[in-house]
Structure formats: structure tokens, C-alpha cells
Design an enzyme around this catalytic site. Structure first.
Site: not given
Length: 349
Positions: A172, A198, A293
Site C-alpha cells: 500500500s 492499493h 490488509d
């Protein structure tokens, strides 16, 4: 004390909307109409993060970003209409030090910002925690051992049943540069790689094309039905989940569906599918990023017999996802970014 955010945008509507959104979240907000005003305000009080437009009078946002990173680095989130589909500008911003990008439509900006308030607050809060020195350490080659020193033994990897078949990677905030470092080090015959990073929708296609030009392996945005082959890396499309299935080999599945762990694409979706389909033939890697995540998915991979790696704190821009994975006992190894590629090659032998 609340983190201080400097919003730099020539639009009064955007400055007001972002001030309200970030202020409601408990952040202290200062605004500037252009980079020259911003630099004057920064001399008086250093912000914890900057939210930056690109197209502005007197000095454009990218020039300002380069100056900030050269003189006194501050975490920067780009929020601009130029950070949209296929934007080279957004990639340039990430390569030159921005920690994240929020794309902003040219019409209906205020409504869009209000609808995206949760993501904006999440990204800006993560930026205030970003360690830009960690980014520099991550991109710096490891020092060579002194002459005559005994070579460090390769890490002992968990026994693997079957061949090295698949590498799955999640990232991310700070991940775009971490992925570049990792994938540039892969040889042309590297194992098949699937990536979830992401980032905004459609932006992933340009990101994959940029990596493809830099790497010896093929890098492309994943399409449903693409084969996962040696020498190829597939990147999850923005706003779509990526998973893998077996159909005469490993095949990419690109799908809609609700966000998982607050994200679409979700690292957990990819990791859980790899654990089911490839199990011990998988290497799972969780890189820098905010939130958690991928932490549960990495643990499932380890339980399925896969080898698992988490990026260490010293080279993570945001030590969120790897930290959560380590806390769950999901990581067999915790490594600085420059050593992750060598771990992949050792595992694949």
C-alpha cells in the site's frame, strides 16, 4: 497534539472542502493558494504532511514537490485532476517522493471530496506517520562486506513440498517504489508473480507499463483469464479484486465484489486464494503499507505451507501491514527491502 496538515491548492472550493473533511477528523489544517505561499508558511511552522495539487499558478506542484524533498522532506499526498487515468504526472510524483495519490475529478469536485472523505482522511493520516528516511534506506543498496569477511549464509527456508510456483505480493503506501525495487531485481526466468498494490482505478495500467519498461520480466495489468507464467508479473487492476485459480496451470481471476479489509483490490483476497490453490508452492510477501490488509492472508499462506516474508520497519515507509502480519505470527522472515529479492531467488532455487 493534532498532526498539522498543509493543503496547497489554488481552488478555494477544494481548500475549504479539504479543510472541513480533515478538520472533522481532528487534524489541524492550514491552507495555501500556491507553492510560494506554502513555502513561506513552512518556514514559520513545519507541517506533518502536505496535500498538494499539481496545476497551480506561479509554481507547479511537481516543482514544489522536488524542492520539498531536496530541502526538508515532508510526506506529500498528491490530490489533483492530473492524477487520473494513465497519468504520467502521478507516477512522476510517486517516483519523486509523494507517498500517495488521490485522483480528483475536474467537475463536481466538492461532492467527490465529501464522498471520498474516509479514504482522504485515511491516506492523510497514514502520510503523517510516513518515514521518508525509511524510503531512502529502502532504495539504497546494501553495503558490501569488507574484504576477507565470511559471506553471510543464506536463510534456511521452511521445507517446501513441490516446486516454486507462485510469488504473491501485497503493498500500500510506499509500495510503488518498493515494488519497483523488488521487480527490477527479478531475472527473466523468475517465478510467476501476482501483485496487489492499493492505488486508484485505471492508474494501475500505467503503473504496470512503467514497470514493464524497467524490468527483465513482463509486467502487465491483470485481465481475467491471464496465465500466471514464469517471467511474468500481473498487477491487480484498481477497484477490482485479483485472485488465482488452477485451470491447466495458474490463472488470474479478476472480479468485482465488496471491499475486503476496506480495500478493492484486497491483498487478503489474493493471499487467501493462493493459499488454497498453490499452498506450499507459494511465496507470500507483504510490503510497506497502512492498515492490516494482507496480514490474515499471509498467516493463512504460512499455515498452508508457504514461505512468507514481511518487510522490516527500518525500510517501510508506513509500517502498518507488515507490523500486523508479524504480530499475528504470519512472517517466517522479516527483511529489509533490498534483501527481499534475494529471498525470492533463494526460495526459487
Amino acid at each position: 497534539m493534532a498532526p498539522r496538515i498543509l493543503v496547497v491548492d489554488d481552488s478555494a472550493v477544494v481548500r475549504m472542502a479539504l479543510s472541513q473533511i480533515l478538520g472533522r477528523a481532528g487534524l489541524e489544517v492550514e491552507t495555501a493558494i500556491d507553492p510560494l505561499v506554502a513555502m513561506d508558511k513552512m518556514r514559520r511552522a513545519r507541517p506533518d504532511a502536505i496535500v498538494l495539487d499539481i496545476e497551480m499558478p506561479r509554481m507547479d506542484g511537481l516543482t514544489f514537490l522536488d524542492r520539498v524533498m531536496a530541502q526538508d522532506p515532508v510526506p506529500v499526498v498528491v490530490c489533483s485532476g492530473l492524477a487520473g487515468p494513465g497519468s504520467e504526472v502521478a507516477l512522476h510524483a510517486l517516483e519523486h517522493g509523494a507517498v500517495d495519490v488521490i485522483e480528483k475529478p475536474r467537475l463536481g469536485v466538492k461532492g467527490f471530496l465529501e464522498d471520498s472523505a474516509r479514504r482522504i482522511v485515511e491516506v492523510v493520516r497514514a502520510a503523517t506517520q510516513a518515514r521518508l528516511r525509511a524510503r531512502v534506506r529502502a532504495l539504497r543498496p546494501l553495503p558490501r562486506p569488507p574484504a576477507g569477511a565470511q559471506p553471510r549464509p543464506a536463510p534456511r527456508l521452511a521445507p517446501r513440498a513441490g516446486r516454486a510456483e507462485l510469488v504473491v505480493v501485497g503493498a500500500s503506501t510506499g509500495g510503488t517504489e518498493a515494488l519497483r525495487v523488488l521487480l527490477e531485481a527479478m531475472p527473466a526466468d523468475a517465478p510467476a508473480i501476482a501483485v496487489v498494490q492499493h492505488m486508484p482505478e485505471v492508474f494501475t495500467a500505467q503503473f504496470a507499463k512503467r514497470l514493464d519498461k524497467l524490468c527483465r520480466i513482463e509486467v502487465k495489468e491483470a485481465a481475467d483469464g491471464d496465465r500466471l507464467l514464469p517471467g511474468r508479473a500481473l498487477v491487480a487492476p484498481g477497484n477490482r479484486h485479483l485472485s488465482v485459480k488452477r485451470a491447466g496451470g495458474l490463472v488470474a481471476v479478476v472480479s468485482d465484489g465488496p471491499p475486503v479489509s476496506l480495500h478493492r483490490p484486497s491483498v487478503n483476497v489474493l493471499f487467501h486464494s493462493a493459499a488454497r490453490v498453490a499452498g506450499p508452492g507459494t511465496l507470500g510477501i507483504l510490503l510497506t503499507g497502512m492498515g492490516d490488509d494482507g496480514a490474515d492472508g499471509l498467516l493463512e499462506l504460512r499455515r498452508a505451507g508457504a514461505h512468507t516474508v514481511a518487510q522490516d520497519e527500518s525500510t517501510s515507509v508506513v509500517f502498518g501491514m507488515p507490523k500486523e502480519a508479524i504480530a499475528r505470527g504470519a512472517a517466517v522472515e522479516v527483511l529489509p527491502l533490498p534483501r527481499v529479492a534475494s529471498a525470492v531467488l533463494a526460495w526459487a532455487r
